[in-house]
Design a protein around this motif. Structure first.
Motif, short mmCIF file in Angstrom:
data_model
loop_
_atom_site.label_atom_id
_atom_site.label_comp_id
_atom_site.label_asym_id
_atom_site.label_seq_id
_atom_site.Cartn_x
_atom_site.Cartn_y
_atom_site.Cartn_z
N LEU A 423 0.90 -1.27 0.01
CA LEU A 423 -0.02 -0.02 0.01
C LEU A 423 0.81 1.20 -0.04
N MET A 424 0.62 2.17 -0.94
CA MET A 424 1.63 3.11 -0.96
C MET A 424 0.64 4.57 -0.96
N ASP A 425 0.91 5.61 0.02
CA ASP A 425 0.31 6.97 -0.12
C ASP A 425 1.02 7.90 -0.66
N GLU A 426 0.88 8.33 -2.02
CA GLU A 426 1.69 9.52 -2.57
C GLU A 426 3.16 8.92 -2.61
N PRO A 427 3.39 7.78 -3.07
CA PRO A 427 4.56 7.31 -3.12
C PRO A 427 5.91 8.16 -3.79
N THR A 428 5.61 9.13 -4.46
CA THR A 428 6.72 9.92 -5.09
C THR A 428 6.71 11.56 -4.69
N ARG A 429 5.98 11.43 -3.68
CA ARG A 429 5.96 13.05 -2.92
C ARG A 429 7.24 13.60 -2.54
N GLY A 430 7.65 14.67 -3.43
CA GLY A 430 9.02 15.09 -3.00
C GLY A 430 10.07 14.53 -3.64
N ILE A 431 9.69 13.55 -4.66
CA ILE A 431 10.98 12.62 -5.35
C ILE A 431 11.23 13.25 -6.86
#
Ligand SMILES: Nc1ncnc2c1ncn2[C@@H]1O[C@H](COP(=O)(O)OP(=O)(O)OP(=O)(O)O)[C@@H](O)[C@H]1O
Ligand SMILES: [Mg+2]
Length: 506
Positions: A423-431
């Motif tokens: 389960l991933m919540d906004e996995p690329t936030r800030g990436i």
């Protein structure tokens, strides 16, 4: 519009910053003009936040000088920078969560009347700044009760209240909804029209295209170049930033899926106890959960993971016959969650990269009661490489990593457990843009190995590019399911705003 013949409002010359073995900035020179929106771009760890902290008096440079209106200045602290008209909105939230919104906005600068803090004025003025950023909450609300997105808006209101001449925004939109982002753009454009300068940092290049008058790029602490208004395009920015070719967006090819890994029926979360949720996910399937902020997406994930246990309904996996009551139960059933806010739920900031990466696998890697150092090193090496984590080494304390690199450590920690349901919540936030591709590729690879993935994203491109199927949530319900071929911005928005068709394939 920028006035080209006056000296820069703010300028750095030959600035360097050394942290023990890490050279975060190396001989950087740049200036910003009045009324200019200057975007500063660079990969995770390039030195952007460090440069901003130096400009705002949070840190002092190891070498080099700062000029305001052509005059040499030395900032001993944040107050001195504020007095010179420079205000920074931090990448990581910096609010006192037990104080009210109004108290936070004026913290340390409280208006006084007869020597006492003037609460009426705080409320009146705070309301004005909250309105500017489109945040409809009372100034008396306790900050800790607000969502991360709303807290971010309080930070922005606070910075506006300083009446700065140069406003620095370090990834201001990373936790904002589309609507909140648009309001912020309006604020930035207004500030520019009033002659205020804005330094804007974002990994979302579309925002930069829309807002920036000029883009400067940092790589490994060095200034690598600038792009002027008319030449600001996605590809030009990416190649200057990364120094190599990155495909524009990773597109997932369809592949076969396996048995059902998760079935949820009439599940009710504590956030929306009156609304029941039903859907299922197969092995190797990537399901994107779309919806507006507040639609209950994060709550769905935390309930599946057992941290906000279900208040009703059923959930079945190979080894679970009911919803998990604790995260431990979920982890034992092969379910892991990469949370939205890494600082709250994902990282132990005072521990090293290596320790954090192996936190979730520790129990498995114990041998005869001792931690298996070899396994710890292997996990660290693998994840550092796969996710391109930039640090001074596995023993570096996570707190000093750049924002994006901290996010990669959270991801790595959970990937190392080899979950069955991720389960991933906004996995690329800030990436950054290059590392995003790596994460997409990794998700695809995991799905290829039979891992079922459910991810929440506010970036429409991510929902398009990655999902086999999208579930769109609206006010705590699944408003509809869309097959890969049916996913379009329009279809998602209709369901997300509650104007779409009735629930379909879930
Ligand atoms: N206090 C510190 N001690 C040691 N190293 C640090 C410290 N602060 C920053 N660094 C290092 O300096 C480098 C630059 O970090 P910085 O936070 O400026 O990157 P960034 O460009 O803002 O990245 P991101 O996009 O991920 O936010 C990184 O390698 C980081 O680990
Ligand atoms: Mg940063």
């Amino acid at each position: 519009m920028p006035e080209n013949n006056s000296p820069p409002v703010l300028e750095v010359r030959h600035v360097g910053k050394q942290f023990q073995s890490v050279r975060a900035l190396d001989d950087v020179s740049l200036g910003i003009l009045a009324g200019e929106v200057l975007a500063v771009l660079g990969e995770n760890g390039a030195g952007k936040s460090t440069l901003m902290k130096i400009l705002a008096g949070v840190q002092s440079p190891s070498t080099g000088e700062i000029f305001v209106d052509g005059q040499l200045v030395v900032f001993a602290n944040v107050e001195q920078a504020l007095q010179a008209g420079i205000s920074l909105i931090h990448q990581e939230l910096n609010l006192a969560s037990n104080l009210s919104v109004g108290a936070n906005i004026f913290l340390g600068r409280e208006p006084r009347r007869f020597g006492l803090i003037d609460n009426c004025r705080i409320e009146r003025d705070a309301t004005k700044y909250l309105e500017m950023v489109g945040l409809d909450v009372s100034p008396r609300t306790i900050v800790g009760r607000l969502s991360i997105g709303k807290q971010q808006l309080v930070e922005i209101a606070k910075a506006l209240s300083t009446q700065a001449r140069v406003l620095i925004m370090d990834e201001p939109t990373s936790s904002l909804s589309q609507h909140e982002t648009e309001t912020l753009f309006g604020v930035v454009k207004n500030l520019r029209a009033q002659g205020v300068s804005v330094i804007y940092i974002s990994h979302r290049l579309r925002e930069v295209e829309e807002l920036a008058d000029r883009v400067v790029v940092l790589r490994d602490g060095c200034f690598v170049g600038q792009i002027l208004r008319d030449e600001i395009r996605h590809d030009a920015m990416v190649s200057m930033m990364v120094g190599r070719d990155v495909s524009k967006f990773y597109h997932r090819t369809a592949h076969s899926t396996g048995d059902e890994v998760l079935r949820v029926e009439q599940l009710r979360t504590p956030a929306y106890p009156a609304h029941a949720i039903s859907f299922s996910v197969r092995a190797g399937e990537i399901v994107g959960v779309a919806g507006l902020v507040g639609a209950g997406r994060s709550e769905l994930l935390t309930t599946l993971f057992g941290v906000t246990p279900a208040v009703g309904g059923s959930m079945k996996t190979e080894s679970l016959a009911r919803p998990p009551r604790t995260a431990r139960e979920a982890i034992e059933a092969g379910i892991v969650l990469v949370p939205e806010d890494r600082r709250l739920a994902g990282l132990v900031l005072g521990m090293s990269v290596k320790q954090n990466l192996s936190l979730a696998t520790l129990r498995r890697e114990m041998r005869g009661g001792f931690l298996n150092r070899e396994a710890e090193n292997r996990v660290c090496e693998e994840m550092t490489q796969q996710l391109r984590i930039k640090s001074a080494g596995g023993d570096q304390i996570v707190q000093v990593l750049s924002g994006g690199n901290q996010q990669k450590v959270v991801l790595g920690k959970w990937l190392a457990t080899e979950p069955r349901l991720l389960l991933m919540d906004e996995p690329t936030r800030g990436i950054d843009v290059g590392a995003k591709e790596e994460i997409y590729r990794l998700m695809h690879e995991l799905a290829g190995r039979g891992v079922a993935i459910v991810f929440v994203s506010s970036e429409m491109e991510e929902i398009f590019g990655l999902s086999d199927r999208a579930l769109v949530m609206h006010e705590g319900r699944i408003a509809g399911g869309l097959d890969r071929a049916e996913i379009s911005e329009d279809a998602v928005m209709q369901l997300a705003t509650g104007t779409g068709r009735t629930p379909a394939k879930c």
